[in-house]
Write an enzyme that holds these catalytic residues in place. Structure first.
Site, PDB file in Angstrom:
ATOM      1  N   ASN A 187       1.769-114.055  31.722  1.00  0.00           N
ATOM      2  CA  ASN A 187       2.875-114.556  30.899  1.00  0.00           C
ATOM      3  C   ASN A 187       2.506-114.250  29.449  1.00  0.00           C
ATOM      4  OD1 ASN A 187       4.772-116.027  29.521  1.00  0.00           O
ATOM      5  ND2 ASN A 187       4.035-118.038  30.193  1.00  0.00           N
ATOM      6  N   GLY A 205      -3.382-123.085  27.110  1.00  0.00           N
ATOM      7  CA  GLY A 205      -3.707-122.598  25.767  1.00  0.00           C
ATOM      8  C   GLY A 205      -4.754-123.435  25.043  1.00  0.00           C
ATOM      9  N   SER A 261      -5.471-121.984  30.935  1.00  0.00           N
ATOM     10  CA  SER A 261      -6.794-121.502  30.520  1.00  0.00           C
ATOM     11  C   SER A 261      -7.562-120.837  31.659  1.00  0.00           C
ATOM     12  CB  SER A 261      -7.615-122.633  29.892  1.00  0.00           C
ATOM     13  OG  SER A 261      -6.940-123.143  28.744  1.00  0.00           O
ATOM     14  N   GLU A 294       6.197-124.940  28.054  1.00  0.00           N
ATOM     15  CA  GLU A 294       6.627-124.702  26.661  1.00  0.00           C
ATOM     16  C   GLU A 294       8.137-124.772  26.544  1.00  0.00           C
ATOM     17  OE1 GLU A 294       4.295-121.160  26.224  1.00  0.00           O
ATOM     18  OE2 GLU A 294       2.519-122.435  26.380  1.00  0.00           O
ATOM     19  N   HIS A 348       8.709-123.563  32.611  1.00  0.00           N
ATOM     20  CA  HIS A 348       7.413-123.500  31.929  1.00  0.00           C
ATOM     21  C   HIS A 348       7.301-124.668  30.950  1.00  0.00           C
ATOM     22  CE1 HIS A 348       4.129-122.257  29.370  1.00  0.00           C
ATOM     23  NE2 HIS A 348       3.739-121.501  30.384  1.00  0.00           N
ATOM     24  N   GLU A 364       0.716-126.025  36.451  1.00  0.00           N
ATOM     25  CA  GLU A 364       0.111-125.825  35.144  1.00  0.00           C
ATOM     26  C   GLU A 364       0.013-127.160  34.418  1.00  0.00           C
ATOM     27  OE1 GLU A 364       0.752-121.546  33.716  1.00  0.00           O
ATOM     28  OE2 GLU A 364       2.601-122.608  33.260  1.00  0.00           O
ATOM     29  N   LYS A 400       4.209-114.532  26.848  1.00  0.00           N
ATOM     30  CA  LYS A 400       4.819-115.444  25.860  1.00  0.00           C
ATOM     31  C   LYS A 400       5.385-114.631  24.686  1.00  0.00           C
ATOM     32  CE  LYS A 400       1.814-119.012  27.594  1.00  0.00           C
ATOM     33  NZ  LYS A 400       1.083-120.258  27.353  1.00  0.00           N
TER      34      LYS A 400
HETATM   35  P1  PGA Z   1      -2.941-119.998  29.147  1.00  0.00           P
HETATM   36  O1  PGA Z   1      -1.369-120.129  29.486  1.00  0.00           O
HETATM   37  O2  PGA Z   1      -3.547-119.130  30.202  1.00  0.00           O
HETATM   38  O3  PGA Z   1      -2.984-119.341  27.777  1.00  0.00           O
HETATM   39  O4  PGA Z   1      -3.498-121.375  29.147  1.00  0.00           O
HETATM   40  C1  PGA Z   1      -0.930-120.278  30.804  1.00  0.00           C
HETATM   41  C2  PGA Z   1       0.560-120.398  30.857  1.00  0.00           C
HETATM   42  O5  PGA Z   1       1.140-121.019  29.957  1.00  0.00           O
HETATM   43  O6  PGA Z   1       1.214-119.873  31.765  1.00  0.00           O
END
Ligand code: PGA
Length: 248
Positions: A10, A170, A210, A96, A94, A164, A12
């Site tokens: 992803n 992140g 992460s 976010e 997601h 997640e 982003k």
């Molecule tokens: P990350 O993001 O690997 O940077 O923690 C995962 C995600 O949001 O799908």
């Protein structure tokens, strides 16, 4: 039950046009056999990336979609538009989008239905915030989010759940293998209850938050972890491919 692992990047709101194409090409070139590999670039680079990879070894994904077919929805993108570009999977729910962009569960549910009904693979993201985990609400939160799915979804190949935990996204702080496995097992039990065991055994459940080469093997060797949804570590071909290799 053997499930083909699914590792998806992803991206982003990252990359620029040329970097996106280069990254996708490098990933496609190094894609190992035995793993489904996908990348979800920003909308504006989907076409360029799709043309650059044009290979079944790498699936093209989108990070979001709108549920209506067409019409006066300024700024939005439909399932048909994504299909037109060769998109095969789409993320919905997601964290976010839920927590930064304020998408309510009712909206996520409409998107989830549109993605599935449009014939694409749905990657349905679920996960609790840290205060919800600390209050012992993890299973309740995840269960409520899973209720955005409908019984019309009968093809387990086109349904992927991404667990997640919001506190792990992140932050560099991944869930432990046991913490992740516990929730993955809960998700599979929920699917078995709501559909049936055979269906539940076929659905892939990705871990996200992460995930990186250093922790991928431990997470991916858990019995109910069938892949990863990777943010930060998907922006470097080497790291992303190392995670993919850890899924074998
Ligand atoms: P990350 O993001 O690997 O940077 O923690 C995962 C995600 O949001 O799908």
């Amino acid at each position: 039950m053997t499930r083909t692992p699914f590792i998806a990047g992803n991206w982003k709101m990252n990359t620029a046009r040329s970097g996106a194409v280069e990254l996708a090409k490098a990933v496609a070139k190094g894609a190992p056999k035995g793993v489904s590999l996908g990348v979800a670039p920003p909308f504006v680079y989907l076409d360029a990336v799709g043309q650059a990879i044009a290979s079944p070894s790498l699936l093209l994904g989108a990070q979001d979609v709108y549920f209506e077919k067409n019409g006066a929805f300024t700024g939005e993108i439909s399932v048909e538009m994504l299909k037109d570009l060769g998109v095969k999977f789409v993320l919905a729910g997601h964290s976010e989008r839920r927590h930064v962009l304020g998408e309510a569960s009712a909206l996520v549910a409409r998107k989830v239905q549109a993605i599935y009904a449009g014939g694409l693979t749905l990657v349905h993201c679920v996960g609790e915030k840290i205060e919800q985990r600390d209050a012992g609400q993890t299973f309740d939160v995840v269960k409520r989010q899973l209720e955005e799915l409908t019984s019309a979804m009968q093809d387990p190949q086109r349904l992927v759940i991404a667990y997640e935990p919001v506190w792990a996204i992140g932050t560099g702080r991944n869930a432990t293998d046991a913490q992740a496995q516990e929730v993955h097992a809960f998700v599979r039990q929920h699917l078995a209850k709501s559909w049936n065991k055979d269906f539940a055994d076929r659905v892939r459940i990705q871990y996200g938050g992460s995930m990186k080469p250093e922790n991928a093997r431990g997470l991916l060797s858990q019995p109910d972890i069938d892949g990863g949804l990777i943010g930060g570590a998907s922006l470097k071909a080497d790291a992303f491919l190392a995670i993919a290799a850890a899924a074998l």
